[in-house]
Design a protein around this motif. Structure first.
Motif, mmCIF file in Angstrom:
data_model
loop_
_atom_site.group_PDB
_atom_site.id
_atom_site.type_symbol
_atom_site.label_atom_id
_atom_site.label_comp_id
_atom_site.label_asym_id
_atom_site.label_seq_id
_atom_site.Cartn_x
_atom_site.Cartn_y
_atom_site.Cartn_z
ATOM 1 N N GLU A 35 0.833 -1.205 0.000
ATOM 2 C CA GLU A 35 0.000 0.000 0.000
ATOM 3 C C GLU A 35 0.870 1.258 0.000
ATOM 4 N N GLU A 36 1.963 1.230 0.804
ATOM 5 C CA GLU A 36 2.854 2.389 0.855
ATOM 6 C C GLU A 36 3.564 2.603 -0.480
ATOM 7 N N LYS A 37 3.956 1.507 -1.131
ATOM 8 C CA LYS A 37 4.606 1.631 -2.436
ATOM 9 C C LYS A 37 3.650 2.221 -3.466
ATOM 10 N N LYS A 38 2.382 1.760 -3.428
ATOM 11 C CA LYS A 38 1.386 2.253 -4.382
ATOM 12 C C LYS A 38 1.095 3.733 -4.136
ATOM 13 N N ALA A 39 1.019 4.113 -2.844
ATOM 14 C CA ALA A 39 0.763 5.510 -2.509
ATOM 15 C C ALA A 39 1.910 6.401 -2.977
ATOM 16 N N LYS A 40 3.134 5.919 -2.853
ATOM 17 C CA LYS A 40 4.280 6.705 -3.295
ATOM 18 C C LYS A 40 4.258 6.897 -4.810
ATOM 19 N N GLU A 41 3.865 5.844 -5.542
ATOM 20 C CA GLU A 41 3.770 5.964 -7.003
ATOM 21 C C GLU A 41 2.738 7.012 -7.393
ATOM 22 N N GLN A 42 1.598 7.014 -6.678
ATOM 23 C CA GLN A 42 0.546 7.995 -6.970
ATOM 24 C C GLN A 42 1.023 9.410 -6.638
ATOM 25 N N GLN A 43 1.730 9.548 -5.535
ATOM 26 C CA GLN A 43 2.252 10.865 -5.167
ATOM 27 C C GLN A 43 3.280 11.350 -6.190
ATOM 28 N N SER A 44 4.115 10.437 -6.656
ATOM 29 C CA SER A 44 5.109 10.806 -7.667
ATOM 30 C C SER A 44 4.431 11.276 -8.945
ATOM 31 N N GLU A 45 3.373 10.582 -9.323
ATOM 32 C CA GLU A 45 2.649 10.965 -10.534
ATOM 33 C C GLU A 45 1.980 12.320 -10.338
ATOM 34 N N GLY A 46 1.380 12.535 -9.152
ATOM 35 C CA GLY A 46 0.699 13.793 -8.887
ATOM 36 C C GLY A 46 1.636 14.978 -8.811
ATOM 37 N N LEU A 47 2.891 14.720 -8.459
ATOM 38 C CA LEU A 47 3.872 15.808 -8.337
ATOM 39 C C LEU A 47 4.787 15.920 -9.548
ATOM 40 N N LYS A 48 4.496 15.149 -10.598
ATOM 41 C CA LYS A 48 5.409 15.111 -11.738
ATOM 42 C C LYS A 48 5.642 16.496 -12.342
ATOM 43 N N GLY A 49 4.587 17.277 -12.440
ATOM 44 C CA GLY A 49 4.745 18.618 -13.001
ATOM 45 C C GLY A 49 5.687 19.461 -12.172
ATOM 46 N N LEU A 50 5.538 19.392 -10.862
ATOM 47 C CA LEU A 50 6.400 20.182 -9.977
ATOM 48 C C LEU A 50 7.833 19.650 -9.984
#
Length: 650
Positions: free
Chosen positions: A498-513
């Motif tokens: 779950e933590e790995k999946k959450a990190k992937e989602q956070q990375s995707e959400g912050l990709k622009g920044l």
């Protein structure tokens, strides 16, 4: 140093440091004047050892006087005490150089140590090789008559320590040196036979040459009774290390250590052993209580080499590694030839075997000290721990034993901890021993790199010695647990799916920044990525594989060994309000100038927290001022208190 030459006598001025030292000895009060005898006897013993070594290849040096001995002659009528040896002796130039200049005295370091430590006890004097000057503790005039082995002429050195000394030709029937002390009026107790015997037994019983004291004996009886002067051997004159351990007391070991090293304090620990395998040798090794002033000298080794009880070499660097250079003692081999040279030692299988045994015995001694006397071991580690850790970088053979000996501060509590205790306290599921490297405990204890580790309850070691980063790399693991730096990009933190999946989602959400940050900081960072180590801080810089921590970079640069800086990885905390605000600001207005300003400001903040200097401190200050101004204009100041309230508070 100046010299005034007369037909028969030369007058020289002492070097400034020597004069300062003599003034200190003469004009101050000390609690142990009696150490002068130990120092002068030790110097005489060294002169005898040097002659015995030279006589191996130059037997003619012993012709005029076969005996190797010391003689102590008190003369109550003249108020003098003479310490004489039949050793190597000194030439005219050696008298001037050894007794009048700083060349061999170490007096500058001695004076600096007194100033730094606030000591005023000349028990310290021997530690710095200035033992000869201890004669002025009890004498107001000292005369030295010496004839070098192989020479026919003798010379007399004399001084009342008033800034000058004289050197002139003298008569001496045989080689060696005689030091005559004209005792001060209040020091005549050192002419007493019983007092001298007691001091020789206490301080110099283990000198390997006979110490003969001139005593008064009664002969005859009744009306024919008379007295005569005779020389009587006072010390045992046998090598302590060759005696059975069961016959030696702790006090005897301690006094032998003081004689051997000229140290003013007892050793922390010692080990006495005999090897009877392929090679036969005996050893007696000591761990000092205090580091010598020249501990970090590359020439600082402490083990003396004897062959069949014959002194061969004072500091035999082939017998002990650099990272055990604080160990003192003697090694006496039955297998090496008496005429062994330094070149032969380097290629000798016997020496390699002895060295291995010496290292093992030294490490066993430290292990025992750590187990039986933890307070003493803590004192040892504070003095010599940095030196011991050098072994982790130099010799992998002893990695396991050294790993058990190292001590570090940690995030658990104040004080030192062993790696074994750290592993015993590890949390369930923790796979590595974590450490952080920096200048001091204060500098690393609140580092943002530790946030996720602290949140998980993981203990972190604080490594603050310059050698620690190399030592950790040399050790690599302990009891199957790898050592991992909290500054490294790969922190090896366990994560659930779950933590790995959450990190992937956070990375995707912050990709622009993160892409924007990479573009703004392209000259400074290698990569920008979402972090799983940050909980309270917005960003931090981590060291990529093959990189060097900031503190180590700074140390190397200060020592003129700078290297090209390897770009760091910037890690971003996706949950931090600053990052969330910055992401929203970028989404609303990709061209907003504040975005670049904030990104650079965050990078500067990360540099500061890792201990790196800013390339442009003035620009950082301007950006910080602009940010504070912006906040000040957006947030109204609190209302001022009413005048009446101000008056009441006044």
């Amino acid at each position: 140093m100046s010299a005034e030459t007369h037909p028969q006598r030369e007058t020289h001025s002492f070097q400034a440091e020597i004069q300062q030292l003599l003034s200190l000895v003469i004009n101050s009060l000390y609690s142990h004047q009696e150490i002068f005898l130990r120092e002068l006897v030790s110097n005489a013993s060294d002169a005898l050892d040097k002659l015995r070594f030279r006589s191996i290849t130059e037997p003619e040096l012993l012709k005029d006087e076969p005996a190797l001995e010391l003689r102590i002659v008190p003369d109550a009528d003249k108020g003098t005490l003479t310490i004489e040896d039949t050793g190597i002796g000194m030439t005219h130039d050696e008298l001037v150089k050894n007794l009048g200049t700083i060349a061999h005295s170490g007096s500058r370091e001695f004076l600096q140590a007194l100033a730094q430590k606030g000591k005023n006890d000349v028990q310290l004097i021997g530690q710095f090789g200035v033992g000869f000057y201890s004669a002025y503790l009890v004498a107001d005039r000292v005369e030295v008559v010496s004839r070098a082995a192989g020479e026919t002429s003798a010379w007399k050195w004399a001084s009342e320590a008033h800034g000058t000394f004289t050197v002139e030709p003298a008569e001496k029937a045989t080689r060696g040196t005689a030091i005559t002390l004209h005792l001060k009026a209040d020091q005549k107790e050192f002419l007493d036979e019983w007092k001298l015997k007691q001091l020789i037994t206490q301080y110099s019983d283990y000198v390997g040459h006979p110490i003969k004291l001139q005593v008064t004996k009664h002969v005859g009886s009744g009306d024919t009774q008379a007295t005569e002067q005779a020389l009587e051997v006072v010390n045992k004159a046998s090598a302590l290390w060759q005696r059975p351990k069961s016959e030696i007391t702790d006090e005897q070991y301690q006094e032998f250590y003081k004689h051997l090293t000229h140290d003013y304090d007892k050793p922390l620990a010692w080990t006495h052993f005999k090897a009877d395998g392929t090679q036969q040798f005996t050893g007696l090794l000591f761990v000092p209580r205090h580091p010598p002033f020249d501990l970090n000298s590359q020439q600082q080794r402490g083990v003396r080499l004897f062959v069949k009880r014959v002194f061969i070499m004072d500091r035999c660097e082939d017998l002990i590694p650099q990272w055990l250079r604080f160990v003192r003692g003697v090694i006496d081999s039955d297998d090496l030839p008496l005429n062994v040279s330094r070149e032969m030692l380097q290629d000798s299988a016997v020496v390699r075997a002895i060295r291995k045994h010496v290292v093992k015995k030294s490490l066993d001694l430290l292990e025992k000290l750590a187990k039986d006397k933890p307070d003493d071991y803590r004192a040892f580690w504070e003095s010599f721990g940095t030196v011991v850790k050098e072994g982790l970088t130099l010799e992998t053979e002893y990695r396991e034993k050294l790993g058990a000996l190292v001590r570090y501060e940690s995030s658990r509590e104040e004080g030192l901890t062993s790696l074994a205790d750290y592993v015993g306290r590890m949390k369930e599921g923790q796979e590595a021993i974590y450490y952080v490297y920096g200048e001091s405990r204060k500098a690393v204890a609140d580092s943002p790199h530790l946030e996720a580790l602290k949140q998980r309850g993981y203990e972190v070691l604080f490594m603050t010695d310059p050698v620690d980063e190399w030592a950790a790399q040399g050790l690599r693991e302990f009891q199957g647990k790898p050592l991992v730096s909290a500054l490294n990009a790969d922190l090896k933190l366990q994560s659930t799916e779950e933590e790995k999946k959450a990190k992937e989602q956070q990375s995707e959400g912050l990709k622009g920044l993160t892409d924007k940050m990479k573009d703004v900081l392209k000259e400074d960072v290698r990569e920008v990525r979402v972090s799983d180590r940050l909980t309270d801080s917005p960003v931090c810089l981590v060291v990529s594989e093959g990189g060097t921590p900031a503190y180590l970079e700074r140390l190397l640069k200060e020592r003129g060994k700078g290297m090209p800086r390897i770009k760091r990885i910037l890690e971003v905390n996706p949950k931090h309000p600053v990052i969330e605000h910055l992401r929203g600001l970028l989404a609303n207005d990709p061209a907003a100038p504040q975005v670049g300003e904030w990104i650079e400001l965050l990078h500067d903040q990360a540099l500061l927290t890792e201990g790196s200097p800013l390339s442009d401190p003035n620009r950082f200050a301007r950006r910080m001022t602009a940010l504070l101004t912006q906040v000040a204009t957006q947030v109204p100041p609190p209302a001022a208190p009413p005048a009446a309230t101000q008056a009441q508070s006044t």
